[in-house]
Design an enzyme around this catalytic site. Structure first.
Site, short mmCIF file in Angstrom:
data_model
loop_
_atom_site.label_atom_id
_atom_site.label_comp_id
_atom_site.label_asym_id
_atom_site.label_seq_id
_atom_site.Cartn_x
_atom_site.Cartn_y
_atom_site.Cartn_z
CD GLU A 118 -2.89 -0.94 0.20
OE1 GLU A 118 -3.05 0.17 -0.27
OE2 GLU A 118 -3.39 -1.80 -0.47
CB SER A 392 -27.70 -31.68 -23.38
OG SER A 392 -26.83 -32.28 -23.99
#
Length: 819
Positions: A118, A392
């Site tokens: 950071e 399918s």
């Protein structure tokens, strides 16, 4: 003494020039002095302004810090309500979501990870990083907006304590002023301690200790491993995106970035970096959540972040009122069924068979209910947004819907159900049975793989992919192959994507935008977001949508793979889907994913079952019937009291067309020609041809051997002692229609004598059977050539009589491509 005139002139000229120079020197020196004085006062003014500005910044920071030193910016909970304005959840963050840990209890490596990620110059600057600010401003100018953060840890703490997240120049200035004040008031250790205890880690968790307990069940921070430390350090940049529950893969990518930063700054060794980067998350260790409708609430929160640009922390704590589309009756019904263990297969260990489900109102895109997993309160992984292989259930999207949308195919059109290879790709029906020419509605009802691949090959892969994209599913370049016909996709699809696509079939051809939020208001009642109802787009004709619905209604009827989805006498359409387990070095008929996606005239729903990670100990033994049964169980309860409707029927539909079948098929052996002569009664239609199919003893399936415009054909490709069976179909090319097969005739070829029909038959001619959805194969007529003993014809393979919902013919495609 007088000088020459010229010399005098020259002398005067020089004197004049010299005098001129002397006269200009004074004014020029004056101008230079004036400029210097002006510059001095400008610089002095600038210095004064800078000092005054700096003092104002300092004083402003001190003022804000003094006035708000005890402020917690989490004092007003946001609420989520349904369409009737009834509260369903409160997003208040309690002290139970925040646990303080002193600086001396925070391991050095954990501190290093956050600083390296950071703010690597944290211990060097005085609260603001001028180099970082300059870099951020350059990027903002390039982007023409205030997008880049580049805040120090001190600035982030300032914002979290006292400010909102509006990215403006004024906010950055105030943020910097508070940061400077904090740096003067507190030591670096105090600032880092407060930062690590206040930073937000997603999922309502504040502070590093609370996050460690929530995500990893680790209460003692000294026991955190490097991969866990790097994971935590990667979260604050975007808590909703990088937490290991919501997005495990993106979290691991972010973790890799943190590890690299730590390695580059000499905080860990290469061996430590590589070992930590290899760890795969086991998210089941996350601690539990409490409350109702957890999946739905989390989905709402994610959607609100996307639509407003606000952070999760702000949305939870700034007093917003979020109006949603939830139907609490349907949500409760779904949660109750997913809590019923009898709805799922039993696992051999603690890893459960998972599932997810989502219901959408197909007419406006409202998400009515959703469940992200059986143990969502523990894991928090919303599987309605996770990609899986559809099998399918993808056929209506890329095969049948795309074919009908071309205008060349209809539900009564025929397709080929034959064993065939397309290059190196050889699709197969899972039961090894092939029927030749069959109606499209039978092919999808029985989920025949060979027919689906044949159809996509006929219309072209580009048309299939284009139709899928119109339905909101943009496929990858790796999907430009025929395995896509069976749902073997490179990345897969989510249940939300599937419910959206099927919803377009259900509502008559309009693609809706799935959404859970109607509007968001701030604490003062000001509207900050409202759903745009104009986002829906027409993607297919009403006729196409209706014809696909006709096909999918057959799937849930007797004999179809989705028959268990039926409930309450309502019209239902849908499609099952399964994918092979595909476990390396392990052979099984089990499945990795099973689906049912279906709809009534009111709502559309998608159901998925499977393990989060499939291996030889964790795969599904059953097929898509269990997903269809879940659809029925949930929808039957959710729709109690909902008025029955009918599917929209467009005007101008074509009638169900059928070609007359072939009658009078006769087979005779000709010794003179050494051939089998076939004759039949002609069909009186324009542009009619006839396709001849045969199967020789020893062959598994019929194959087409010829197509002719005449009602007769001589087969010369025969050998002695062969048993040959024939049938003929009528074909009309202009409509791409093929009739049902004629009665079959069988002939045994020997040498010497003329063929004669068996007693009681006239050349094999028989009456045609009654038409049905899937006509049974009757025993073929036997014609024996004298000179040898009668040879019975091979017994045709019967149509499977297993429960179709548990053993579909084609729901398990070949293994999908890697990835």
């Amino acid at each position: 003494m007088n000088q020459p005139e010229g010399q005098g002139t020259i002398s005067r000229g020089k004197s004049s020039k010299a005098k001129g120079k002397g006269k200009s020197k004074g004014p020029r020196k004056g101008r230079k002095k004036a400029v210097l004085i002006w510059i001095f006062f400008v610089v002095l003014f600038a210095i004064v302004c800078a000092v005054v500005g700096y003092l104002l910044v300092i004083l402003n920071g001190e003022r804000i810090l003094s006035a708000n030193v005890n402020k917690l910016n989490l004092d007003k909970a946001s609420v989520i309500v349904d369409q009737n304005d009834k509260e369903i959840a409160k997003l208040y963050v309690s002290e139970g979501n925040r646990e303080f840990v002193s600086f001396d209890k925070i391991p050095k490596k954990l501190q290093d990870a956050f600083v390296a990620t950071e703010d690597k110059r944290f211990f060097e600057h005085n609260g603001i990083d001028l180099l970082g600010i300059g870099r951020a401003l350059v990027k903002d100018v390039i982007a023409r907006s205030a997008k880049e953060g580049a805040s120090t840890i001190t600035q982030q703490l300032s914002k979290n304590l006292f400010l909102n997240a509006d990215k403006t120049i004024f906010r950055k200035g105030t943020e910097a002023s508070i940061a400077l004040a904090l740096e003067r008031k507190w030591s670096k250790q105090q600032i880092l301690e407060l930062y690590l205890n206040r930073i937000y880690f997603g999922k309502g968790q504040y502070g590093v200790k609370t996050a460690a307990k929530y995500y990893f069940n680790v209460s003692d921070l000294d026991k955190l491993e490097l991969w866990q430390i790097a994971t935590l350090a990667g979260i604050p940049k975007s808590p909703g995106t990088y937490n290991p529950i919501s997005n495990p893969e993106r979290s691991m990518d972010r973790r890799a970035v943190v590890l690299k930063l730590m390695y580059d700054q000499g905080l860990i060794s290469l061996e430590e970096k590589e070992a930590a980067a290899k760890v795969v998350y086991d998210i089941k260790k996350a601690s539990g959540q409490t409350g109702k409708y957890l999946t739905y609430v989390d989905y709402v929160l994610d959607e609100a972040i996307e639509k407003t640009g606000l952070s999760e922390e702000e949305l939870r704590s700034a007093g917003y009122r979020i109006t949603t589309t939830i139907n609490t009756k349907a949500q409760t019904a779904m949660e109750n069924e997913f809590a019923n263990a009898e709805r799922f297969e039993t696992s051999k260990d603690e890893r459960l068979v998972q599932g997810s489900m989502v219901i959408m109102d197909q007419y406006d895109g409202s998400l009515i209910a959703m469940v992200g997993g059986r143990d969502y309160q523990i894991q928090g992984l919303n599987r309605v947004t996770q990609q899986r292989q559809p099998g399918s259930s993808f056929k209506p999207i890329v095969d049948y819907g795309a074919a009908i949308d071309t205008g060349d195919y209809y539900p009564w059109s025929t397709v080929q159900d034959v064993k065939k290879c397309y290059g190196n790709y050889c699709p197969s029906n899972s039961n090894g049975n092939y029927l030749g020419t069959i109606p499209m509605k039978q092919a999808i009802k029985e989920s025949r793989n060979a027919s689906a691949v044949w159809l996509l090959n006929e219309i072209g892969i580009s048309k299939g992919l284009s139709f899928a994209e119109k339905l909101g599913i943009k496929l990858e370049k790796e999907d430009r192959n025929l395995s896509t016909a069976l749902g073997g996709l490179y990345r897969g699809v989510t249940p939300v994507q599937m419910v959206r696509a099927y919803g377009a079939f259900a509502n008559g051809g309009t693609l809706q935008d799935p959404h859970s939020i109607l509007k968001i208001e701030d604490s003062r009642g000001k509207k900050v977001y409202e759903y745009d109802e104009s986002s829906a787009t027409r993607v297919m004709s009403e006729n196409t949508a209706y014809y696909v619905t006709q096909l999918l209604q057959g799937v849930v009827q007797k004999g179809g793979t989705g028959v268990r989805a039926n409930f309450g006498g309502r019209p239902i359409a849908g499609k099952t889907g399964t994918t092979q387990a595909g476990i390396p070095n392990f052979k099984t008929t089990g499945n990795r994913d099973v689906w049912f996606v279906g709809y009534t005239p009111e709502w559309t729903a998608a159901v998925w079952y499977g393990y989060d990670k499939t291996d030889k100990d964790h795969y599904l033994k059953k097929s898509s019937g269990q997903a269809a049964a879940m659809f029925s169980a949930v929808m039957s309860k959710a729709m109690e009291g909902v008025k029955h409707k009918s599917f929209p029927i467009p005007s101008g539909l074509k009638d169900d067309e059928k070609l007359a079948g072939i009658n009078g098929l006769i087979a005779a052996y000709s010794p003179e020609q050494v051939s089998v002569e076939l004759t039949w009664s002609p069909v009186a239609n324009e542009g009619m041809t006839y396709k001849i199919y045969r199967k020789v003893n020893g062959e598994a399936d019929f194959r087409k051997i010829a197509e002719t415009a005449d009602p007769s054909y001589d087969d010369y490709a025969i050998l002695p002692d062969q048993v040959i069976t024939y049938y003929v179909t009528a074909y009309q090319a202009s409509k791409k229609m093929e009739s049902a097969p004629s009665e079959k005739v069988t002939i045994t070829v020997t040498t010497g004598l003329e063929a004669t029909p068996p007693p009681g038959e006239e050349g094999g001619e028989v009456d045609p059977p009654e038409e049905s959805e899937s006509p049974p194969e009757s025993p073929p007529i036997e014609i024996v050539v004298p000179g040898g003993s009668p040879t019975p014809s091979p017994t045709p393979s019967p149509t499977p009589t297993n429960n179709p919902s548990e053993t579909p013919i084609g729901d398990t495609p070949a293994s999908p491509p890697a990835g």
